[in-house]
Design a protein around this motif. Sequence first.
Motif, PDB file in Angstrom:
ATOM      1  N   GLU A 231       0.855  -1.183   0.000  1.00 42.81           N
ATOM      2  CA  GLU A 231       0.000   0.000   0.000  1.00 42.81           C
ATOM      3  C   GLU A 231       0.895   1.238   0.000  1.00 42.81           C
ATOM      4  O   GLU A 231       1.828   1.330   0.799  1.00 42.81           O
ATOM      5  N   TYR A 232       0.634   2.182  -0.882  1.00 47.70           N
ATOM      6  CA  TYR A 232       1.411   3.411  -0.961  1.00 47.70           C
ATOM      7  C   TYR A 232       0.658   4.490  -0.189  1.00 47.70           C
ATOM      8  O   TYR A 232      -0.512   4.763  -0.474  1.00 47.70           O
ATOM      9  N   LEU A 233       1.312   5.077   0.808  1.00 44.09           N
ATOM     10  CA  LEU A 233       0.656   5.989   1.742  1.00 44.09           C
ATOM     11  C   LEU A 233       1.117   7.430   1.538  1.00 44.09           C
ATOM     12  O   LEU A 233       2.315   7.708   1.519  1.00 44.09           O
ATOM     13  N   ASN A 234       0.169   8.326   1.411  1.00 40.86           N
ATOM     14  CA  ASN A 234       0.450   9.754   1.288  1.00 40.86           C
ATOM     15  C   ASN A 234      -0.625  10.523   2.030  1.00 40.86           C
ATOM     16  O   ASN A 234      -1.764  10.599   1.585  1.00 40.86           O
ATOM     17  N   SER A 235      -0.278  11.072   3.187  1.00 40.01           N
ATOM     18  CA  SER A 235      -1.245  11.803   4.006  1.00 40.01           C
ATOM     19  C   SER A 235      -1.162  13.309   3.796  1.00 40.01           C
ATOM     20  O   SER A 235      -2.095  14.019   4.126  1.00 40.01           O
ATOM     21  N   TYR A 236      -0.028  13.788   3.325  1.00 43.11           N
ATOM     22  CA  TYR A 236       0.258  15.208   3.203  1.00 43.11           C
ATOM     23  C   TYR A 236       0.272  15.896   4.567  1.00 43.11           C
ATOM     24  O   TYR A 236       0.036  17.081   4.685  1.00 43.11           O
TER      25      TYR A 236
ATOM     26  N   LEU B 239       4.504  16.900   3.781  1.00 40.28           N
ATOM     27  CA  LEU B 239       4.725  17.489   2.449  1.00 40.28           C
ATOM     28  C   LEU B 239       3.487  18.252   1.985  1.00 40.28           C
ATOM     29  O   LEU B 239       2.363  17.896   2.344  1.00 40.28           O
ATOM     30  N   PRO B 240       3.678  19.274   1.171  1.00 39.86           N
ATOM     31  CA  PRO B 240       2.511  20.007   0.668  1.00 39.86           C
ATOM     32  C   PRO B 240       1.656  19.128  -0.234  1.00 39.86           C
ATOM     33  O   PRO B 240       2.176  18.310  -0.994  1.00 39.86           O
ATOM     34  N   ALA B 241       0.340  19.288  -0.115  1.00 39.21           N
ATOM     35  CA  ALA B 241      -0.581  18.533  -0.965  1.00 39.21           C
ATOM     36  C   ALA B 241      -0.271  18.836  -2.421  1.00 39.21           C
ATOM     37  O   ALA B 241       0.044  19.967  -2.778  1.00 39.21           O
ATOM     38  N   GLY B 242      -0.321  17.794  -3.238  1.00 36.58           N
ATOM     39  CA  GLY B 242      -0.083  17.963  -4.657  1.00 36.58           C
ATOM     40  C   GLY B 242       1.384  18.127  -5.026  1.00 36.58           C
ATOM     41  O   GLY B 242       1.682  18.511  -6.142  1.00 36.58           O
TER      42      GLY B 242
END
Length: 155
Positions: free
Chosen positions: A29-34, A37-40
């Motif tokens: 599973e690839y996780l990105n909550s922001y 890091l800045p969204a986008g």
Amino acid sequence: MKKSTIPLIVLSLFTGVSFAEPKSQSHIEYLNSYAVLPAGHNLPFSEAVKVNNKVYLSGQIGIQPGTTKLVKGGIAAESKQTMENIKASLGAHGLAMKDIFKCTIMLADIKEWPAFNQEYIKYFSRPYPARSAFSTNGLALGARVEVECTAVVPD
């Protein structure tokens, strides 16, 4: 039997190594909550990757959350912010600092190792995670420190 499988079978008999297909596939599973890091953002990596019950965090540096700007104040300030960023990233995925079992520390100057440790120990208690530390000749955005961690998802 195909000729190409015979050497593997022979090797397996002598070494005890099994070359059979795994019985279960790993779940990735690839996780990105922001959370940090800045969204986008357009950076070519995921914040973390979960493989079965382990979470591999990408290296964190001392950026102000929501930006790609390092905090001011040198190694002490960057170390504290780096650890806060790790904590925020873990929290966004339901984990805590106590779930970390391994850290890799990269320092722009190994002479700053004691200053980094002063901040690092504020985020863990005994028994500490396994750890490696080394000096580099450059880190992203001119950072003084980068920390990469691996955590286990509690049962």
